[in-house]
Design an enzyme around this catalytic site. Structure first.
Site, PDB file in Angstrom:
ATOM      1  N   ASN A  85       0.989  -1.102   0.091  1.00  0.00           N
ATOM      2  CA  ASN A  85      -0.194   0.041   0.073  1.00  0.00           C
ATOM      3  C   ASN A  85       0.863   1.487   0.079  1.00  0.00           C
ATOM      4  O   ASN A  85       2.281   1.297   0.103  1.00  0.00           O
ATOM      5  CB  ASN A  85      -0.914  -0.163   1.255  1.00  0.00           C
ATOM      6  N   HIS A 115      22.995  -0.149  11.931  1.00  0.00           N
ATOM      7  CA  HIS A 115      24.214   0.658  12.066  1.00  0.00           C
ATOM      8  C   HIS A 115      25.105   0.082  13.176  1.00  0.00           C
ATOM      9  O   HIS A 115      24.695  -0.608  14.019  1.00  0.00           O
ATOM     10  CB  HIS A 115      23.842   2.005  12.157  1.00  0.00           C
ATOM     11  N   GLY A 142      -0.734  -1.390   8.842  1.00  0.00           N
ATOM     12  CA  GLY A 142      -0.095  -0.063   8.419  1.00  0.00           C
ATOM     13  C   GLY A 142       0.914   0.457   9.627  1.00  0.00           C
ATOM     14  O   GLY A 142       0.550   0.426  10.664  1.00  0.00           O
ATOM     15  N   THR A 165      10.786  -7.100  16.243  1.00  0.00           N
ATOM     16  CA  THR A 165      12.323  -7.041  16.564  1.00  0.00           C
ATOM     17  C   THR A 165      12.675  -8.566  16.396  1.00  0.00           C
ATOM     18  O   THR A 165      13.853  -8.879  16.473  1.00  0.00           O
ATOM     19  CB  THR A 165      12.555  -6.429  17.721  1.00  0.00           C
ATOM     20  N   ARG A 180       4.504  -8.327  20.200  1.00  0.00           N
ATOM     21  CA  ARG A 180       4.400  -9.616  21.212  1.00  0.00           C
ATOM     22  C   ARG A 180       3.258 -10.450  20.591  1.00  0.00           C
ATOM     23  O   ARG A 180       2.163  -9.904  20.144  1.00  0.00           O
ATOM     24  CB  ARG A 180       4.301  -9.224  22.552  1.00  0.00           C
TER      25      ARG A 180
END
Length: 185
Positions: A85, A115, A142, A165, A180
């Site tokens: 989208n 980084h 979204g 993550t 989670r």
């Protein structure tokens, strides 16, 4: 033997992102993205010609709404019927595979680059690239953010605004920051 920064990036090693060869590749991607984002929807079709040519692969019926941004393009692989989208950003310093029938909501962001943790490393432009894989028939809500090295299983749902993550198992729903698992209701 000298290894180029592009070769280091592709090998998943630390590389210097402030590099002429990598900059030339990013400029080519920006040109293709500019065309994609500037054409009228009828002229653009599902994916503008220059962007389609740049991508690592785009299956039948894959569609990228404008505006869109990617870092290189050649590391992006879209399965059949994938839908991105408006406002998606994919920093494809490593391969990003999005399985068939997967939907990405508006403003989804996928970051393959990490980084350096030391300030001196960041100042030197050191990055490392980790692939992202999203299985078939997943739904990424979204404004979700998917970080480097994450795999999201087939049929998984990532709630809007989640920051992913860690890997997400197939047919699992995750929400929140950090994301989670929640029970589907």
């Amino acid at each position: 033997m000298t290894t180029s920064e592009r070769m280091k990036m592709a090998a998943g090693e630390w590389y210097i992102c402030i590099d002429d060869e990598l900059e030339d590749l990013r400029v080519a991607a920006r040109d293709a993205v500019f065309e994609h984002n500037s054409l009228t929807p009828r002229q653009r079709g599902n994916i503008a010609p220059a962007l389609r040519a740049l991508l690592g692969g785009a299956g039948e019926g894959a569609r990228i709404e404008a505006p869109f941004h990617c870092a290189y393009g050649f590391n992006l692989f879209l399965g059949d019927g994938v839908f991105l989208n408006a406002g998606c950003t994919i920093l494809d310093t490593a391969p990003v595979h999005i399985g068939k029938g997967t939907l990405l909501g508006p403003n989804v962001q996928i970051y393959c680059a990490e980084h350096h943790r030391e300030a001196s490393g960041r100042l030197a432009g050191l990055e490392i690239a980790r692939a992202v894989t999203i299985g078939d028939s997943a739904w990424i809500g979204g404004s979700a953010v998917i970080l480097a090295g994450v795999s999201i299983g087939e049929g998984a749902i990532v709630g809007a605004g989640a920051v992913v993550t860690r890997d997400v198992a197939a047919n699992t729903t995750v929400v929140g920051n950090p994301a989670r698992v929640v029970t589907r209701g």
